[in-house]
Design a protein around this motif. Structure first.
Motif, PDB file in Angstrom:
ATOM      1  N   ASP A   8      33.821  46.551  37.041  1.00 19.78           N
ATOM      2  CA  ASP A   8      34.931  46.332  37.970  1.00 19.78           C
ATOM      3  C   ASP A   8      36.302  46.429  37.304  1.00 19.78           C
ATOM      4  OD1 ASP A   8      32.449  44.848  38.401  1.00 19.78           O
ATOM      5  OD2 ASP A   8      33.326  44.161  40.272  1.00 19.78           O
ATOM      6  N   VAL A   9      37.109  47.387  37.732  1.00 20.49           N
ATOM      7  CA  VAL A   9      38.486  47.512  37.261  1.00 20.49           C
ATOM      8  C   VAL A   9      39.330  46.451  37.965  1.00 20.49           C
ATOM      9  CG1 VAL A   9      40.507  49.008  37.103  1.00 20.49           C
ATOM     10  CG2 VAL A   9      38.202  49.979  36.873  1.00 20.49           C
ATOM     11  N   VAL A  10      40.067  45.647  37.186  1.00 23.06           N
ATOM     12  CA  VAL A  10      40.841  44.544  37.754  1.00 23.06           C
ATOM     13  C   VAL A  10      42.331  44.766  37.502  1.00 23.06           C
ATOM     14  CG1 VAL A  10      41.229  42.058  37.798  1.00 23.06           C
ATOM     15  CG2 VAL A  10      38.927  42.944  37.403  1.00 23.06           C
ATOM     16  N   GLY A  11      43.069  45.007  38.578  1.00 26.51           N
ATOM     17  CA  GLY A  11      44.518  45.031  38.532  1.00 26.51           C
ATOM     18  C   GLY A  11      45.144  46.121  37.676  1.00 26.51           C
ATOM     19  N   ARG A  12      46.441  45.945  37.426  1.00 28.45           N
ATOM     20  CA  ARG A  12      47.230  46.931  36.688  1.00 28.45           C
ATOM     21  C   ARG A  12      46.724  47.114  35.269  1.00 28.45           C
ATOM     22  NH1 ARG A  12      53.286  45.296  36.493  1.00 28.45           N
ATOM     23  NH2 ARG A  12      52.971  45.607  38.736  1.00 28.45           N
ATOM     24  N   SER A  13      46.335  46.014  34.626  1.00 31.00           N
ATOM     25  CA  SER A  13      45.851  46.096  33.253  1.00 31.00           C
ATOM     26  C   SER A  13      44.597  46.963  33.160  1.00 31.00           C
ATOM     27  CB  SER A  13      45.561  44.684  32.730  1.00 31.00           C
ATOM     28  OG  SER A  13      44.992  44.728  31.446  1.00 31.00           O
ATOM     29  N   HIS A 181      32.133  40.053  36.980  1.00 29.74           N
ATOM     30  CA  HIS A 181      33.197  40.314  35.995  1.00 29.74           C
ATOM     31  C   HIS A 181      32.863  39.740  34.614  1.00 29.74           C
ATOM     32  CE1 HIS A 181      36.563  40.938  39.249  1.00 29.74           C
ATOM     33  NE2 HIS A 181      35.400  41.464  39.585  1.00 29.74           N
ATOM     34  N   VAL A 182      31.657  39.251  34.412  1.00 28.03           N
ATOM     35  CA  VAL A 182      31.244  38.684  33.124  1.00 28.03           C
ATOM     36  C   VAL A 182      30.136  39.560  32.539  1.00 28.03           C
ATOM     37  CG1 VAL A 182      30.294  36.679  31.944  1.00 28.03           C
ATOM     38  CG2 VAL A 182      31.836  36.359  33.879  1.00 28.03           C
ATOM     39  N   PRO A 183      30.376  40.230  31.402  1.00 29.69           N
ATOM     40  CA  PRO A 183      29.360  41.126  30.855  1.00 29.69           C
ATOM     41  C   PRO A 183      28.166  40.359  30.300  1.00 29.69           C
ATOM     42  CG  PRO A 183      31.203  40.931  29.328  1.00 29.69           C
ATOM     43  CD  PRO A 183      31.596  40.191  30.577  1.00 29.69           C
ATOM     44  N   THR A 184      26.978  40.873  30.550  1.00 28.44           N
ATOM     45  CA  THR A 184      25.765  40.273  30.010  1.00 28.44           C
ATOM     46  C   THR A 184      25.288  41.040  28.778  1.00 28.44           C
ATOM     47  OG1 THR A 184      24.396  41.577  31.528  1.00 28.44           O
ATOM     48  CG2 THR A 184      25.053  39.371  32.247  1.00 28.44           C
ATOM     49  N   ASP A 199      24.832  42.754  34.195  1.00 24.93           N
ATOM     50  CA  ASP A 199      26.206  42.912  34.665  1.00 24.93           C
ATOM     51  C   ASP A 199      27.040  43.648  33.640  1.00 24.93           C
ATOM     52  OD1 ASP A 199      29.052  42.332  35.579  1.00 24.93           O
ATOM     53  OD2 ASP A 199      27.898  41.336  37.134  1.00 24.93           O
ATOM     54  N   ALA A 200      27.743  44.670  34.110  1.00 28.64           N
ATOM     55  CA  ALA A 200      28.569  45.505  33.237  1.00 28.64           C
ATOM     56  C   ALA A 200      29.844  44.813  32.802  1.00 28.64           C
ATOM     57  CB  ALA A 200      28.914  46.815  33.948  1.00 28.64           C
ATOM     58  N   GLY A 201      30.206  43.697  33.461  1.00 29.05           N
ATOM     59  CA  GLY A 201      31.482  43.066  33.157  1.00 29.05           C
ATOM     60  C   GLY A 201      32.619  43.765  33.878  1.00 29.05           C
ATOM     61  N   MET A 202      33.830  43.526  33.397  1.00 32.60           N
ATOM     62  CA  MET A 202      35.002  44.096  34.069  1.00 32.60           C
ATOM     63  C   MET A 202      35.817  44.939  33.101  1.00 32.60           C
ATOM     64  SD  MET A 202      37.685  40.918  34.284  1.00 32.60           S
ATOM     65  CE  MET A 202      38.206  40.068  32.793  1.00 32.60           C
ATOM     66  N   CYS A 203      36.644  45.791  33.665  1.00 31.69           N
ATOM     67  CA  CYS A 203      37.682  46.488  32.919  1.00 31.69           C
ATOM     68  C   CYS A 203      38.982  45.759  33.255  1.00 31.69           C
ATOM     69  CB  CYS A 203      37.751  47.956  33.315  1.00 31.69           C
ATOM     70  SG  CYS A 203      36.258  48.871  32.907  1.00 31.69           S
ATOM     71  N   GLY A 204      39.291  44.764  32.439  1.00 29.79           N
ATOM     72  CA  GLY A 204      40.439  43.926  32.707  1.00 29.79           C
ATOM     73  C   GLY A 204      40.756  43.048  31.518  1.00 29.79           C
ATOM     74  N   ASP A 205      41.708  42.153  31.698  1.00 32.11           N
ATOM     75  CA  ASP A 205      42.164  41.242  30.643  1.00 32.11           C
ATOM     76  C   ASP A 205      41.205  40.048  30.581  1.00 32.11           C
ATOM     77  OD1 ASP A 205      43.472  39.540  28.932  1.00 32.11           O
ATOM     78  OD2 ASP A 205      45.206  39.209  30.242  1.00 32.11           O
ATOM     79  N   VAL A 209      40.614  34.115  33.968  1.00 31.01           N
ATOM     80  CA  VAL A 209      39.430  33.604  34.669  1.00 31.01           C
ATOM     81  C   VAL A 209      38.923  34.747  35.542  1.00 31.01           C
ATOM     82  CG1 VAL A 209      38.530  31.924  36.326  1.00 31.01           C
ATOM     83  CG2 VAL A 209      40.231  31.216  34.627  1.00 31.01           C
ATOM     84  N   ILE A 210      37.870  35.394  35.097  1.00 34.95           N
ATOM     85  CA  ILE A 210      37.294  36.625  35.674  1.00 34.95           C
ATOM     86  C   ILE A 210      38.371  37.635  36.093  1.00 34.95           C
ATOM     87  CG2 ILE A 210      35.088  35.572  36.279  1.00 34.95           C
ATOM     88  CD1 ILE A 210      35.990  35.589  39.231  1.00 34.95           C
ATOM     89  N   GLY A 211      39.339  37.828  35.223  1.00 38.65           N
ATOM     90  CA  GLY A 211      40.372  38.836  35.442  1.00 38.65           C
ATOM     91  C   GLY A 211      41.640  38.329  36.094  1.00 38.65           C
ATOM     92  N   MET A 212      41.644  37.079  36.549  1.00 39.05           N
ATOM     93  CA  MET A 212      42.822  36.536  37.212  1.00 39.05           C
ATOM     94  C   MET A 212      43.630  35.655  36.248  1.00 39.05           C
ATOM     95  SD  MET A 212      42.710  37.876  40.149  1.00 39.05           S
ATOM     96  CE  MET A 212      41.460  39.050  40.670  1.00 39.05           C
ATOM     97  N   ASP A 213      44.942  35.682  36.429  1.00 39.69           N
ATOM     98  CA  ASP A 213      45.795  34.789  35.648  1.00 39.69           C
ATOM     99  C   ASP A 213      45.259  33.358  35.744  1.00 39.69           C
ATOM    100  OD1 ASP A 213      48.650  34.440  34.345  1.00 39.69           O
ATOM    101  OD2 ASP A 213      48.400  32.848  35.838  1.00 39.69           O
ATOM    102  N   LYS A 214      45.199  32.656  34.634  1.00 44.72           N
ATOM    103  CA  LYS A 214      44.462  31.389  34.550  1.00 44.72           C
ATOM    104  C   LYS A 214      45.070  30.247  35.355  1.00 44.72           C
ATOM    105  CE  LYS A 214      44.908  31.898  30.141  1.00 44.72           C
ATOM    106  NZ  LYS A 214      44.926  31.720  28.659  1.00 44.72           N
ATOM    107  N   LEU A 215      46.365  30.261  35.605  1.00 44.38           N
ATOM    108  CA  LEU A 215      47.046  29.095  36.161  1.00 44.38           C
ATOM    109  C   LEU A 215      46.491  28.681  37.525  1.00 44.38           C
ATOM    110  CD1 LEU A 215      49.255  26.980  35.824  1.00 44.38           C
ATOM    111  CD2 LEU A 215      50.861  28.602  36.874  1.00 44.38           C
TER     112      LEU A 215
END
Length: 270
Positions: A8-13, A181-184, A199-205, A209-215
């Protein structure tokens, strides 16, 4: 055939990492076919036509979606115009687009790609994924009409993904899970020759928290209250996925390896 699947590609990053790294990987690894899950590429929810074009231009031969297939409304029309984008085959009987396609790979070879949604712990009940996949794989058999077949299982429960992997064993070249979004760490070749990864995980930062800003996720976990929407993290992204090499005669897997390229989780090339 040398196939790369990216999670999963997540956001601009995530989009930036695909645009910067995928063209080089296609050449350096001699890839014959690339599939990228893009369902979180636009603001972390869905995929716009503009961002789909970025992923395709970077070197993806096919872009898959998921349970957020139509969160971005322009995809309702764009998926009808762009045959390289697939939504889940069991999403809805009235959904636009398609859930399976036979693509041309290099050297005149054919590869089948399909995506199915799981049922366990998902927000709404989708049609039975097992019967949906069975129908497709029995219609397009490995070593016959297609030289390779890739099944993506977009699901929450690891047990359901594993069950589908075994259900497809010997009938698909690769069964790979997405959505969490968590690679196995369980890449393997199953007894009858199908490569598998839960799970392939994500293409993201991954500083997220699974690609989202932590706050905002932390606030909701700690207080039970929301103060805004989730926003994708924007640090350097890791491309996560799986590489598989198949036998053109049988369509079965010869090699499989998890991919972690760039960012915080980088590892050696296959």
């Amino acid at each position: 055939m040398r196939i790369l699947f990216l999670g999963d590609v997540v956001g601009r990053s995530g989009r930036a990492a695909i645009a910067e790294r995928l063209p080089h990987l296609r050449l350096a690894w001699g890839l014959d076919f690339v599939v990228v899950n893009g369902e979180n590429a636009s603001q972390g929810a869905g995929l716009t036509a503009e961002h789909a074009k970025v992923i395709l231009q970077a070197g993806a031969d096919c872009v898959t979606l998921g349970d957020h297939s139509f969160d971005q409304k322009d995809m309702l029309q764009f998926i009808e115009q762009e045959p390289r984008i697939l939504r889940p085959i069991n999403f809805s009987k009235v959904a636009p687009g398609r859930g399976v396609k036979i693509f041309d790979a290099t050297q005149g070879r054919k590869i089948l790609v399909t995506q199915v949604l799981g049922q366990v712990f998902m927000k709404r009940p989708f049609d039975d994924p097992f019967s949906a996949v069975e129908t497709i794989l029995k219609t397009h058999r490995l070593g016959g009409a297609v030289q390779a077949a890739l099944v993506e299982v977009h699901a929450e429960a690891t047990s359901e993904k594993m069950a589908l992997g075994h259900w497809c064993d010997g009938q698909a070249s690769l069964v790979v899970g997405t959505h969490t979004h968590v690679p196995t760490g369980d890449a393997q070749i199953l007894p009858q020759g199908t490569a598998y990864l839960t799970d392939a995980g994500m293409c993201g930062d991954y500083n997220s928290v699974i690609g989202m800003d932590k706050l905002e996720p932390l606030r909701r976990f700690i207080t039970g209250m929301s103060s805004g929407r989730f926003m994708p993290a924007e640090g350097p992204a890791t491309l996560s996925g799986v590489f598989v090499e198949t036998d053109d005669r049988t369509g079965k897997a010869l090699k499989v390896r998890m991919i972690r390229e760039g960012g915080r989780l980088e590892q050696a090339a296959p």
